[in-house]
Write a protein that holds these residues in place. Sequence first.
Motif, mmCIF file in Angstrom:
data_model
loop_
_atom_site.group_PDB
_atom_site.id
_atom_site.type_symbol
_atom_site.label_atom_id
_atom_site.label_comp_id
_atom_site.label_asym_id
_atom_site.label_seq_id
_atom_site.Cartn_x
_atom_site.Cartn_y
_atom_site.Cartn_z
ATOM 1 N N VAL A 348 0.859 -1.186 0.000
ATOM 2 C CA VAL A 348 0.000 0.000 0.000
ATOM 3 C C VAL A 348 0.896 1.237 0.000
ATOM 4 C CG1 VAL A 348 -1.912 -1.178 1.148
ATOM 5 C CG2 VAL A 348 -0.187 0.007 2.532
ATOM 6 N N PRO A 349 0.357 2.391 -0.409
ATOM 7 C CA PRO A 349 1.223 3.564 -0.614
ATOM 8 C C PRO A 349 1.766 4.204 0.661
ATOM 9 C CG PRO A 349 -0.839 3.755 -1.864
ATOM 10 C CD PRO A 349 -1.009 2.623 -0.915
ATOM 11 N N HIS A 350 0.966 4.259 1.734
ATOM 12 C CA HIS A 350 1.360 5.097 2.864
ATOM 13 C C HIS A 350 1.112 4.402 4.196
ATOM 14 C CE1 HIS A 350 1.772 8.246 -0.095
ATOM 15 N NE2 HIS A 350 0.513 8.101 -0.445
ATOM 16 N N ILE A 351 1.882 4.803 5.189
ATOM 17 C CA ILE A 351 1.810 4.204 6.519
ATOM 18 C C ILE A 351 0.444 4.425 7.158
ATOM 19 C CG2 ILE A 351 2.721 4.304 8.873
ATOM 20 C CD1 ILE A 351 5.462 4.948 7.701
ATOM 21 N N ASP A 352 -0.089 5.651 7.053
ATOM 22 C CA ASP A 352 -1.359 5.931 7.722
ATOM 23 C C ASP A 352 -2.483 5.054 7.165
ATOM 24 O OD1 ASP A 352 -1.336 7.201 5.287
ATOM 25 O OD2 ASP A 352 -2.244 9.077 5.993
ATOM 26 N N PHE A 353 -2.482 4.834 5.849
ATOM 27 C CA PHE A 353 -3.490 3.967 5.253
ATOM 28 C C PHE A 353 -3.291 2.524 5.716
ATOM 29 C CE2 PHE A 353 -4.864 1.326 1.515
ATOM 30 C CZ PHE A 353 -6.235 1.507 1.707
ATOM 31 N N LEU A 354 -2.040 2.097 5.778
ATOM 32 C CA LEU A 354 -1.735 0.740 6.249
ATOM 33 C C LEU A 354 -2.300 0.511 7.647
ATOM 34 C CD1 LEU A 354 1.619 -1.177 5.970
ATOM 35 C CD2 LEU A 354 0.595 -0.871 8.218
ATOM 36 N N GLU A 355 -2.036 1.467 8.535
ATOM 37 C CA GLU A 355 -2.490 1.314 9.924
ATOM 38 C C GLU A 355 -4.010 1.328 10.036
ATOM 39 O OE1 GLU A 355 -0.293 4.472 11.772
ATOM 40 O OE2 GLU A 355 1.335 3.103 12.353
ATOM 41 N N GLN A 356 -4.676 1.952 9.062
ATOM 42 C CA GLN A 356 -6.138 1.991 9.080
ATOM 43 C C GLN A 356 -6.759 0.679 8.597
ATOM 44 O OE1 GLN A 356 -7.841 5.580 7.211
ATOM 45 N NE2 GLN A 356 -5.878 6.582 7.547
ATOM 46 N N ILE A 357 -6.162 0.065 7.555
ATOM 47 C CA ILE A 357 -6.823 -1.107 6.964
ATOM 48 C C ILE A 357 -6.472 -2.418 7.662
ATOM 49 C CG2 ILE A 357 -6.937 0.013 4.708
ATOM 50 C CD1 ILE A 357 -4.840 -2.056 3.763
ATOM 51 N N VAL A 358 -5.344 -2.477 8.358
ATOM 52 C CA VAL A 358 -4.965 -3.738 9.007
ATOM 53 C C VAL A 358 -6.026 -4.233 9.988
ATOM 54 C CG1 VAL A 358 -3.306 -4.818 10.588
ATOM 55 C CG2 VAL A 358 -2.479 -3.538 8.606
ATOM 56 N N PRO A 359 -6.599 -3.365 10.834
ATOM 57 C CA PRO A 359 -7.668 -3.870 11.727
ATOM 58 C C PRO A 359 -8.830 -4.497 10.966
ATOM 59 C CG PRO A 359 -6.894 -1.734 12.478
ATOM 60 C CD PRO A 359 -6.251 -1.969 11.147
ATOM 61 N N LEU A 360 -9.209 -3.904 9.800
ATOM 62 C CA LEU A 360 -10.277 -4.495 9.000
ATOM 63 C C LEU A 360 -9.869 -5.869 8.481
ATOM 64 C CD1 LEU A 360 -12.963 -4.405 7.386
ATOM 65 C CD2 LEU A 360 -11.685 -3.255 5.564
ATOM 66 N N LEU A 361 -8.644 -5.977 7.975
ATOM 67 C CA LEU A 361 -8.179 -7.243 7.412
ATOM 68 C C LEU A 361 -8.036 -8.321 8.487
ATOM 69 C CD1 LEU A 361 -5.544 -6.016 4.786
ATOM 70 C CD2 LEU A 361 -7.975 -6.511 4.476
ATOM 71 N N LYS A 362 -7.758 -7.908 9.705
ATOM 72 C CA LYS A 362 -7.668 -8.873 10.797
ATOM 73 C C LYS A 362 -9.023 -9.539 11.067
ATOM 74 C CE LYS A 362 -3.695 -7.538 13.667
ATOM 75 N NZ LYS A 362 -3.217 -8.920 13.872
ATOM 76 N N SER A 363 -10.097 -8.875 10.668
ATOM 77 C CA SER A 363 -11.412 -9.502 10.817
ATOM 78 C C SER A 363 -11.573 -10.652 9.822
ATOM 79 C CB SER A 363 -12.524 -8.464 10.620
ATOM 80 O OG SER A 363 -12.564 -8.018 9.269
ATOM 81 N N PHE A 364 -10.774 -10.633 8.736
ATOM 82 C CA PHE A 364 -10.767 -11.740 7.785
ATOM 83 C C PHE A 364 -9.952 -12.911 8.346
ATOM 84 C CE2 PHE A 364 -10.887 -8.444 4.082
ATOM 85 C CZ PHE A 364 -12.175 -8.069 4.470
ATOM 86 N N HIS A 365 -8.817 -12.559 8.976
ATOM 87 C CA HIS A 365 -7.933 -13.573 9.570
ATOM 88 C C HIS A 365 -7.117 -12.875 10.661
ATOM 89 C CE1 HIS A 365 -4.953 -16.694 10.130
ATOM 90 N NE2 HIS A 365 -5.554 -17.477 9.238
#
Length: 477
Positions: A348-365
């Motif tokens: 992903v392009p930027h750190i702030d976006f990374l930190e935002q989407i990881v919690p969502l993806l953790k709901s997948f696994h």
Amino acid sequence: MIAYRALGDLPKQPLHEHFSPSSSLLSFLAGKQLLLSELPFPFEAIHQHYEHGYIVYKPSIVQHENRYVCVRCGNEDPHLFASFPCARCGEACVYCRKCIKMGRASQCNPLVSSTQIPPSSPFSSSLCWQGTLSPAQQLASDAVCEAIRRDGHLLVWAVCGAGKTEVLFPGIELALSQGKRVCLAAPRTDVILELAPRLKHVFPSVDVVALYGGSEDRGKLASLTLSTTHQLLRYHQAFDVMIVDEVDAFPYSVDAALTHAVEQARKPISSLIYLTATPNETWQREVKMGKRHAVTIPARYHRHPLPVPVFEWCGNWKKLWKKKRLPANVINWIHLHLEQKKQAFLFVPHIDFLEQIVPLLKSFHPSIEGVHAEDPLRKEKVQQFRQGEIPLLVTTTILERGVTVPNIDVAVLGAEDDIFTESALVQIAGRVGRSAQYPNGDVRFFHYGKTKAMLAAKRQIERMNKEAAERGLLKTQ
């Protein structure tokens, strides 16, 4: 008070062979260019060696017309010079801010170097390596040896996973057999940390040092030196063979001081060899026009073609994320890999976006993780990924190179972002298919509009595959 500012203007003195120099002082300075303030010796002893021709002074800051230049790092940017009230010279003293971390280079703190560099001992049969080179590797290795023989320049343009380190072994052995000093430099510390044990293993009888911030070897001179390009700022005409790995990588690619460091660390008559998987546009053009001597390795050692990126439009993903949603095709790609239990990188392009989407993806696994340059657990997470404990690792371009996992796919979300240059995208694609057991894989660029960098990256990969096929370097079906 000693007029330290005047020291830099003193001419070189003839060598007085009847003088008995200090072996510890000359050893400390061998092949190096250090600030006077860095020398742990009395000034009287240092100056005595100058008077007898064993050392020379050089100003660390010079003034050309109305601008200052730092002799150590080559800085000419007026914004990166400042002055301070100096207790040593009693005047307002100009210093360089660009290389301040290496010690303050100022008008009254001259650079000191030795005129006597001890010769390196020749090593016979120094290489202990049982591997074999592929035809493409052998061709490149022969070119490296020829460049070393004639003190020439060479660019080795090798695709990601081509085995470029092994290509260097015969050339390094040749140089060592001739009593030449070899330096293998790279912009990043982790590359030096990875290469040091490998080269110590294949050259067991050779004195090898690794130079990086905090290294116990810092300041030493050896027959075979591994160094970050930053550490070369301390060296002066020390090496007969200079090899620069990852010449396209940050910060070397954007910092002229590091190019300056490489040039001043090698001898006037020496060979200079660059290694890269992604030369910049200028170098690519020079190679094509025959203006830059180069050899290409267009195929990996396992002789399978490079995976070619697939472009997949994902709409305005930034606008969608404001609703805390990701594009459906991106989610599908992630779920597919979780179901198939195949590991993947998601860039992903930027750190702030990374930190935002990881919690969502953790709901997948729950084992999905994110990592970036400022992450204090970066090394631990990368190791967990290597061990298969993390199914999907979300990352910035910090992991575009240097991490090899046998069987993975990669995707880029927002491939149109400026951070994803041609070089970065080629390196990202180069994470896939590196293993002979798993030579294929999926490289997916999710985008909201194709960019020149995306198209250039794909063209470069396809061009290498075409060259490899034409040269008979790929396995026939």
